[in-house]
Design an enzyme around this catalytic site. Structure first.
Site, PDB file in Angstrom:
ATOM      1  N   TYR A 145       0.841  -1.204   0.000  1.00  0.00           N
ATOM      2  CA  TYR A 145       0.000   0.000   0.000  1.00  0.00           C
ATOM      3  C   TYR A 145       0.879   1.257   0.000  1.00  0.00           C
ATOM      4  O   TYR A 145       0.738   2.127  -0.847  1.00  0.00           O
ATOM      5  CB  TYR A 145      -0.899  -0.028   1.230  1.00  0.00           C
ATOM      6  N   GLU A 147       4.190   1.756  -0.596  1.00  0.00           N
ATOM      7  CA  GLU A 147       5.064   1.950  -1.758  1.00  0.00           C
ATOM      8  C   GLU A 147       4.246   2.117  -3.035  1.00  0.00           C
ATOM      9  O   GLU A 147       4.635   2.856  -3.934  1.00  0.00           O
ATOM     10  CB  GLU A 147       6.052   0.780  -1.904  1.00  0.00           C
ATOM     11  N   VAL A 187      -9.961   1.271  12.510  1.00  0.00           N
ATOM     12  CA  VAL A 187     -10.153   1.360  13.954  1.00  0.00           C
ATOM     13  C   VAL A 187     -11.504   1.949  14.363  1.00  0.00           C
ATOM     14  O   VAL A 187     -12.146   1.441  15.290  1.00  0.00           O
ATOM     15  CB  VAL A 187      -8.959   2.095  14.613  1.00  0.00           C
ATOM     16  N   ASN A 190     -14.328  -0.567  13.653  1.00  0.00           N
ATOM     17  CA  ASN A 190     -14.167  -1.728  14.549  1.00  0.00           C
ATOM     18  C   ASN A 190     -14.649  -1.408  15.961  1.00  0.00           C
ATOM     19  O   ASN A 190     -15.454  -2.133  16.532  1.00  0.00           O
ATOM     20  CB  ASN A 190     -12.681  -2.124  14.635  1.00  0.00           C
ATOM     21  N   PHE A 191     -14.138  -0.306  16.530  1.00  0.00           N
ATOM     22  CA  PHE A 191     -14.457   0.013  17.934  1.00  0.00           C
ATOM     23  C   PHE A 191     -15.952   0.296  18.110  1.00  0.00           C
ATOM     24  O   PHE A 191     -16.567  -0.147  19.081  1.00  0.00           O
ATOM     25  CB  PHE A 191     -13.631   1.218  18.418  1.00  0.00           C
ATOM     26  N   THR A 210      -0.618   6.756  18.055  1.00  0.00           N
ATOM     27  CA  THR A 210      -1.603   7.834  17.857  1.00  0.00           C
ATOM     28  C   THR A 210      -2.071   7.914  16.402  1.00  0.00           C
ATOM     29  O   THR A 210      -1.362   7.514  15.483  1.00  0.00           O
ATOM     30  CB  THR A 210      -1.036   9.221  18.245  1.00  0.00           C
ATOM     31  N   ASP A 278       3.211  -0.963  12.248  1.00  0.00           N
ATOM     32  CA  ASP A 278       2.096  -0.066  12.591  1.00  0.00           C
ATOM     33  C   ASP A 278       2.696   1.278  13.044  1.00  0.00           C
ATOM     34  O   ASP A 278       3.424   1.320  14.038  1.00  0.00           O
ATOM     35  CB  ASP A 278       1.305  -0.702  13.739  1.00  0.00           C
ATOM     36  N   ARG A 282       1.007   9.686  14.409  1.00  0.00           N
ATOM     37  CA  ARG A 282       0.629  10.283  13.128  1.00  0.00           C
ATOM     38  C   ARG A 282      -0.313  11.466  13.340  1.00  0.00           C
ATOM     39  O   ARG A 282      -1.322  11.351  14.039  1.00  0.00           O
ATOM     40  CB  ARG A 282      -0.066   9.252  12.248  1.00  0.00           C
TER      41      ARG A 282
HETATM   42  P1  NAD Z   1     -12.708   1.898   0.213  1.00  0.00           P
HETATM   43  O1  NAD Z   1     -12.027   0.576   0.304  1.00  0.00           O
HETATM   44  O2  NAD Z   1     -14.043   2.035   0.850  1.00  0.00           O
HETATM   45  O3  NAD Z   1     -12.881   2.329  -1.319  1.00  0.00           O
HETATM   46  C1  NAD Z   1     -12.019   1.939  -2.340  1.00  0.00           C
HETATM   47  C2  NAD Z   1     -12.859   1.653  -3.580  1.00  0.00           C
HETATM   48  O4  NAD Z   1     -11.980   1.290  -4.667  1.00  0.00           O
HETATM   49  C3  NAD Z   1     -13.816   0.482  -3.385  1.00  0.00           C
HETATM   50  O5  NAD Z   1     -15.082   0.827  -3.881  1.00  0.00           O
HETATM   51  C4  NAD Z   1     -13.186  -0.641  -4.192  1.00  0.00           C
HETATM   52  O6  NAD Z   1     -14.114  -1.597  -4.651  1.00  0.00           O
HETATM   53  C5  NAD Z   1     -12.514   0.136  -5.308  1.00  0.00           C
HETATM   54  N1  NAD Z   1     -11.393  -0.576  -5.934  1.00  0.00           N
HETATM   55  C6  NAD Z   1     -10.363  -1.210  -5.316  1.00  0.00           C
HETATM   56  N2  NAD Z   1      -9.522  -1.731  -6.221  1.00  0.00           N
HETATM   57  C7  NAD Z   1     -10.024  -1.407  -7.451  1.00  0.00           C
HETATM   58  C8  NAD Z   1      -9.613  -1.673  -8.786  1.00  0.00           C
HETATM   59  N3  NAD Z   1      -8.505  -2.372  -9.035  1.00  0.00           N
HETATM   60  N4  NAD Z   1     -10.376  -1.191  -9.797  1.00  0.00           N
HETATM   61  C9  NAD Z   1     -11.514  -0.508  -9.550  1.00  0.00           C
HETATM   62  N5  NAD Z   1     -11.940  -0.229  -8.319  1.00  0.00           N
HETATM   63  C10 NAD Z   1     -11.217  -0.675  -7.274  1.00  0.00           C
HETATM   64  O7  NAD Z   1     -11.686   2.968   0.784  1.00  0.00           O
HETATM   65  P2  NAD Z   1     -11.862   4.536   1.051  1.00  0.00           P
HETATM   66  O8  NAD Z   1     -11.651   4.764   2.490  1.00  0.00           O
HETATM   67  O9  NAD Z   1     -13.084   5.045   0.405  1.00  0.00           O
HETATM   68  O10 NAD Z   1     -10.573   5.098   0.305  1.00  0.00           O
HETATM   69  C11 NAD Z   1     -10.651   5.685  -0.982  1.00  0.00           C
HETATM   70  C12 NAD Z   1      -9.274   6.165  -1.414  1.00  0.00           C
HETATM   71  O11 NAD Z   1      -8.778   7.124  -0.471  1.00  0.00           O
HETATM   72  C13 NAD Z   1      -8.235   5.051  -1.502  1.00  0.00           C
HETATM   73  O12 NAD Z   1      -7.423   5.284  -2.624  1.00  0.00           O
HETATM   74  C14 NAD Z   1      -7.444   5.215  -0.238  1.00  0.00           C
HETATM   75  O13 NAD Z   1      -6.126   4.766  -0.395  1.00  0.00           O
HETATM   76  C15 NAD Z   1      -7.506   6.720  -0.013  1.00  0.00           C
HETATM   77  N6  NAD Z   1      -7.323   7.032   1.424  1.00  0.00           N
HETATM   78  C16 NAD Z   1      -8.349   6.841   2.300  1.00  0.00           C
HETATM   79  C17 NAD Z   1      -8.135   7.108   3.649  1.00  0.00           C
HETATM   80  C18 NAD Z   1      -9.235   6.946   4.665  1.00  0.00           C
HETATM   81  O14 NAD Z   1      -8.968   7.145   5.861  1.00  0.00           O
HETATM   82  N7  NAD Z   1     -10.453   6.629   4.327  1.00  0.00           N
HETATM   83  C19 NAD Z   1      -6.875   7.552   4.095  1.00  0.00           C
HETATM   84  C20 NAD Z   1      -5.866   7.700   3.164  1.00  0.00           C
HETATM   85  C21 NAD Z   1      -6.102   7.459   1.818  1.00  0.00           C
HETATM   86  N1  UDP Z   2      -6.304  -0.639  15.630  1.00  0.00           N
HETATM   87  C1  UDP Z   2      -6.665  -1.220  16.847  1.00  0.00           C
HETATM   88  N2  UDP Z   2      -7.725  -2.063  16.872  1.00  0.00           N
HETATM   89  C2  UDP Z   2      -8.481  -2.341  15.771  1.00  0.00           C
HETATM   90  C3  UDP Z   2      -8.126  -1.746  14.530  1.00  0.00           C
HETATM   91  C4  UDP Z   2      -7.026  -0.901  14.503  1.00  0.00           C
HETATM   92  O1  UDP Z   2      -6.018  -0.979  17.879  1.00  0.00           O
HETATM   93  O2  UDP Z   2      -9.444  -3.118  15.898  1.00  0.00           O
HETATM   94  C5  UDP Z   2      -5.164   0.294  15.602  1.00  0.00           C
HETATM   95  C6  UDP Z   2      -4.117  -0.042  14.553  1.00  0.00           C
HETATM   96  O3  UDP Z   2      -3.153  -0.938  15.087  1.00  0.00           O
HETATM   97  C7  UDP Z   2      -3.532   1.326  14.262  1.00  0.00           C
HETATM   98  C8  UDP Z   2      -4.700   2.282  14.466  1.00  0.00           C
HETATM   99  O4  UDP Z   2      -5.655   1.569  15.243  1.00  0.00           O
HETATM  100  O5  UDP Z   2      -2.522   1.641  15.189  1.00  0.00           O
HETATM  101  C9  UDP Z   2      -5.340   2.733  13.174  1.00  0.00           C
HETATM  102  O6  UDP Z   2      -5.640   1.586  12.409  1.00  0.00           O
HETATM  103  P1  UDP Z   2      -6.438   1.630  11.036  1.00  0.00           P
HETATM  104  O7  UDP Z   2      -6.447   0.226  10.503  1.00  0.00           O
HETATM  105  O8  UDP Z   2      -7.727   2.316  11.225  1.00  0.00           O
HETATM  106  O9  UDP Z   2      -5.585   2.586  10.082  1.00  0.00           O
HETATM  107  P2  UDP Z   2      -4.023   2.843   9.822  1.00  0.00           P
HETATM  108  O10 UDP Z   2      -3.842   4.249  10.234  1.00  0.00           O
HETATM  109  O11 UDP Z   2      -3.190   1.926  10.657  1.00  0.00           O
HETATM  110  O12 UDP Z   2      -3.855   2.597   8.378  1.00  0.00           O
END
Ligand code: NAD
Ligand code: UDP
Length: 320
Positions: A145, A147, A187, A190-191, A210, A278, A282
């Site tokens: 993810y 890289e 997280v 889940n919580f 964090t 992990d 952050r």
């Molecule tokens: P999500 O998993 O709910 O949504 C991702 C969507 O992409 C899904 O609908 C999935 O089916 C689709 N998808 C995955 N692989 C695909 C492929 N090869 N072709 C077509 N569709 C594909 O996740 P999200 O939280 O909505 O995240 C959306 C974007 O934002 C992602 O790129 C993620 O890396 C980025 N992002 C999200 C967060 C966050 O906290 N939610 C944080 C950092 C970055």
């Molecule tokens: N985490 C946790 N319990 C859970 C899910 C996640 O303690 O049931 C912790 C996880 O180890 C990380 C933080 O919560 O330190 C955020 O995790 P998440 O998977 O939401 O996103 P990340 O920021 O790690 O991509």
């Protein structure tokens, strides 16, 4: 002016909010998704809209479309999902970026990449500014993810410098809200689900790591602002990368206790093994977003969590 806008990953958590907002602003929206982590349920309410189009497609394969803007969100975002098939995750980020950048180049569309705070890895600088180059393990379980997203940023900048593709990059920090999947694995969901169901709340490690949590509506506002900004820095277009997140920082154990209290839950907090790599700490530095986009998060964490709790309570009580 009305635009035709492609949202890859449009049936996912963030993508479905984005599609809805772009439609409400009067645009034509093409939602592309392979439904790996996305759900039809997220976009059911948009299907009848004549300005909405849904395409089942995997961005690992090229596609020919005519659009004005592209938001590239397709990629599983939860560690559980992106680690399930790590080779596929890298392909989605890298080959997906090449295909979408190729499309943007051909049709001269502006393209925005949904990048991530994970490009900073396990950071030694706190909070993280955009200038920090990160501390990423290239061979760990999160690397597919981290890289993949780093290489996608590289590709965006190379298409920009080499082919004049009109790019924008946002680095998204942990974002949460209603419509996250119950089994998403991140997280906040889940919580909340554990607390509502009276199951053990699973804190990984000692819970001293964090994170900072941004409510989904704030994030979507920032994404759209970044896509449409015409600002310049030193005579060059402002293309990013720009951090988007809520700088208010919580330890994971604090979050567990907060959610337990807010849900009035009798769940026990238990400790499980900390997954490798992990990140310990952050939080986003958002000075750039404040000055260039005139953006900062508006939703207090307590308010955003309450809305998310209400959503999951209804869903769980209705047995959906
Ligand atoms: P999500 O998993 O709910 O949504 C991702 C969507 O992409 C899904 O609908 C999935 O089916 C689709 N998808 C995955 N692989 C695909 C492929 N090869 N072709 C077509 N569709 C594909 O996740 P999200 O939280 O909505 O995240 C959306 C974007 O934002 C992602 O790129 C993620 O890396 C980025 N992002 C999200 C967060 C966050 O906290 N939610 C944080 C950092 C970055
Ligand atoms: N985490 C946790 N319990 C859970 C899910 C996640 O303690 O049931 C912790 C996880 O180890 C990380 C933080 O919560 O330190 C955020 O995790 P998440 O998977 O939401 O996103 P990340 O920021 O790690 O991509």
């Amino acid at each position: 002016m009305k635009k035709r806008i492609l949202v890859t990953g449009g049936a996912g958590f963030l993508g479905s909010y984005l599609c809805e907002k772009l439609l409400n602003e009067g645009n034509d929206v093409v939602c592309l998704d392979n439904f790996y982590t996305g759900q039809k349920e997220n976009i059911f309410h948009l299907i009848e809209n004549p300005n909405f189009e849904l395409i089942r497609h995997d961005i690992i394969q090229p596609i020919l479309l005519e659009v004005d803007q592209i938001y590239n969100l397709a990629c599983p975002a939860s560690p559980v999902h992106y680690q399930y098939n790590p080779v596929k995750t890298t392909k989605t980020s890298v080959m997906g970026a090449i295909n979408m950048l190729g499309l943007a180049k051909r049709v001269k569309a502006r393209i925005l990449q949904a990048s991530t705070s994970e490009v900073y890895g396990d950071p030694e600088v706190h909070p993280q500014p955009e200038s920090y180059r990160g501390c990423v393990n290239p061979i760990g379980i999160r690397s597919c993810y981290d890289e993949g997203k780093r290489l996608a940023e590289t590709l965006f900048f190379d298409y920009y410098r080499q082919n004049n593709v009109d790019i924008r990059i946002v680095r998204i920090f942990n974002t949460y809200g209603p419509k996250m999947q119950e089994n998403d694995g991140r997280v906040v969901s889940n919580f909340i689900v554990q607390a509502i169901k009276g199951e053990d709340i699973t804190v990984y490690g000692e819970g001293l790591q964090t994170r900072s949590f941004c409510y989904v509506d704030d994030l979507i506002d920032a994404m759209i602002k970044m896509m449409n900004t015409e600002k310049e820095i030193d005579g060059e277009p402002f293309v990013g990368p720009v951090n988007i997140g809520n700088p208010q920082e919580y330890t994971i154990i604090d979050l567990a206790q907060k959610i337990k209290a807010m849900t009035n839950s009798s769940s026990k907090i238990i400790y499980k093994e900390l997954p490798s790599d992990d990140p310990l700490q952050r939080s986003p530095a958002i000075d750039l977003a404040k000055s260039m986009l005139d953006w900062e998060p508006k939703t207090e964490v307590d308010i955003g969590l309450q809305k998310t709790i209400t959503y999951f309570r209804e869903k769980i009580n209705n047995g959906k």
